[in-house]
Scaffold this motif. Structure first.
Motif, PDB file in Angstrom:
ATOM      1  N   UNK A  14      96.147  61.163  97.827  1.00 12.50           N
ATOM      2  CA  UNK A  14      96.896  59.906  97.790  1.00 12.50           C
ATOM      3  C   UNK A  14      98.384  60.149  98.030  1.00 12.50           C
ATOM      4  N   UNK A  15      99.053  59.116  98.532  1.00 13.16           N
ATOM      5  CA  UNK A  15     100.508  59.146  98.688  1.00 13.16           C
ATOM      6  C   UNK A  15     101.215  58.523  97.489  1.00 13.16           C
ATOM      7  N   UNK A  16     100.534  57.631  96.783  1.00 18.05           N
ATOM      8  CA  UNK A  16     101.100  56.967  95.622  1.00 18.05           C
ATOM      9  C   UNK A  16      99.956  56.527  94.720  1.00 18.05           C
ATOM     10  N   UNK A  17     100.206  56.543  93.415  1.00 21.13           N
ATOM     11  CA  UNK A  17      99.210  56.155  92.414  1.00 21.13           C
ATOM     12  C   UNK A  17      99.735  54.916  91.689  1.00 21.13           C
ATOM     13  N   UNK A  44      95.913  55.267  95.476  1.00 20.12           N
ATOM     14  CA  UNK A  44      94.906  55.389  94.415  1.00 20.12           C
ATOM     15  C   UNK A  44      95.351  54.526  93.247  1.00 20.12           C
ATOM     16  N   UNK A  45      94.517  53.566  92.878  1.00 13.39           N
ATOM     17  CA  UNK A  45      94.776  52.761  91.685  1.00 13.39           C
ATOM     18  C   UNK A  45      93.967  53.333  90.522  1.00 13.39           C
ATOM     19  N   UNK A  46      94.493  53.181  89.320  1.00 16.14           N
ATOM     20  CA  UNK A  46      93.793  53.619  88.109  1.00 16.14           C
ATOM     21  C   UNK A  46      93.720  52.431  87.162  1.00 16.14           C
ATOM     22  N   UNK A  98      94.645  53.071 103.124  1.00 19.82           N
ATOM     23  CA  UNK A  98      93.438  53.689 102.578  1.00 19.82           C
ATOM     24  C   UNK A  98      93.489  53.516 101.066  1.00 19.82           C
ATOM     25  N   UNK A  99      92.497  52.834 100.498  1.00 26.89           N
ATOM     26  CA  UNK A  99      92.578  52.404  99.096  1.00 26.89           C
ATOM     27  C   UNK A  99      91.359  52.908  98.325  1.00 26.89           C
TER      28      UNK A  99
END
Length: 371
Positions: free
Chosen positions: A92-95, A5-7, A33-34
């Motif tokens: 998510x696994x990482x942000x 997950x991008x912010x 997965x994005x």
């Protein structure tokens, strides 16, 4: 499969968002997965073009109006955005937080997965350094796009890494045929005050010509008045009898094609750049660069261009004249710049390194959760 997950801190698109788009597109192509949480604006449309799921956020910038009203409105926006990010981060696994403006929301969101901040700013202002320090407890790692970025963040108490920006490589060098009868000096930068267009125009007024100055780049809605001022100043320089022509091109669909026709490229930013894409793109084409001597520009050029003090039109004009009058110097800068990009700024390699860091953060979190 890693779930990312991008912010994004803004819905507009400038250099930081271009970097983010490239990272997310590559992650998708490698089977990740994005998703990306972003405020409204052009960025959302470009994310969808890359197949990235968009999580809508409210505007994150400071609300307009009197401070007594603007501050609570801004805090309310951040709270709504943090709730949306918290929900999206559950899967998510990482942000990955992109740019400084994402930090308050990431701090409020209290995400369970590790949060990596991709820092595109040389943080100089004390108020912005305070934002970083207040947000540090939410971060598992900071990745700066240059050492100039991470040097300013040494006291934040967060592990630091450097992954420089990259550009497409290999690309054919710029050898315009036939060579232009009048040399072309170009600027490729967003039309916003800190990019230093006013310094370029003051320098242009000091040139004897013949020379053509091209100013290329789009603008954000908030900078319409500044862009109008640049256009008026450009017309004033062109109307003088010094054989200097200035044209404001605005947004160009294929900027590299235009840059191939340039004799010299300028980066005149008055605030320090982190790892300027416009400088890297010119270097990749073999176009000699004059850049301001602060932030990440000296690090990127590494001796393959000419550096001048920021905000100094006389020094900028002298550097342009020096390059235009010295074909051997231009040739040395051209070869050195392309070599530098090939060695340290290949987009494919830099993106791979960043994704590896993100995957390692995600894997470390999974190990910790299983204990």
């Amino acid at each position: 499969m890693t779930r990312l997950l991008a912010v994004a801190g803004t819905g507009q698109v400038s250099g930081a968002e271009r970097v983010l788009l490239r990272v997310l597109a590559t992650a998708r192509s490698e089977g990740w997965a994005v998703a990306c949480a972003a405020p409204p604006g052009p960025l959302a449309a470009q994310l969808r073009e890359h197949g990235v799921r968009v999580v809508p956020l409210p505007e994150l910038g400071l609300a307009a109006g009197p401070r007594a009203l603007a501050v609570p409105r801004t805090l309310a926006r951040w709270a709504r955005a943090a709730a949306a990010v918290r929900r999206a981060a559950r899967g998510a696994d990482v942000v990955l937080g992109n740019a400084l403006t994402a930090l308050p929301v990431l701090r409020l969101a209290r995400c369970r997965p590790p949060v990596v901040w991709l820092a595109h700013d040389v943080v100089v202002r004390p108020d912005r350094l305070r934002v970083v320090r207040l947000s540090a407890p939410a971060l598992s790692r900071v990745v700066g796009v240059s050492a100039a970025v991470t040097e300013r963040l040494q006291g934040a108490g967060v592990p630091l890494s450097v992954v420089h920006n990259g550009v497409a490589w290999p690309v054919d060098p710029a050898h315009p045929e036939p060579a232009p009868a009048v040399p072309v000096v170009g600027v490729n930068a967003l039309l916003t005050p800190w990019k230093g267009h006013h310094v370029v125009l003051e320098a242009a007024a000091r040139l004897a010509g013949p020379v053509r100055i091209e100013i290329m780049g789009g603008q954000l809605p908030k900078d319409a008045e500044y862009a109008d001022g640049v256009a008026r100043a450009a017309a004033a320089v062109s109307s003088s009898a010094r054989r200097v022509e200035v044209e404001v091109l605005g947004h160009v669909a294929d900027p590299l094609a235009r840059m191939r026709t340039w004799t010299v490229a300028l980066s005149a930013s008055t605030d320090p750049e982190a790892c300027p894409l416009n400088v890297l793109e010119a270097m990749s084409l073999g176009v000699p660069v004059v850049a301001t001597d602060h932030g990440g520009s000296p690090e990127v050029l590494d001796g393959s261009g000419v550096l001048v003090p920021p905000g100094d039109p006389a020094a900028l004009a002298a550097a342009v004249v020096r390059l235009l009058d010295d074909p051997e110097l231009r040739e040395r800068c051209s070869h050195s710049g392309r070599h530098r990009v090939a060695q340290a700024h290949r987009l494919e390699e830099q993106t791979r390194v960043l994704l590896r860091l993100l995957a390692d953060e995600a894997a470390g979190h999974e190990v910790g959760e299983s204990r």
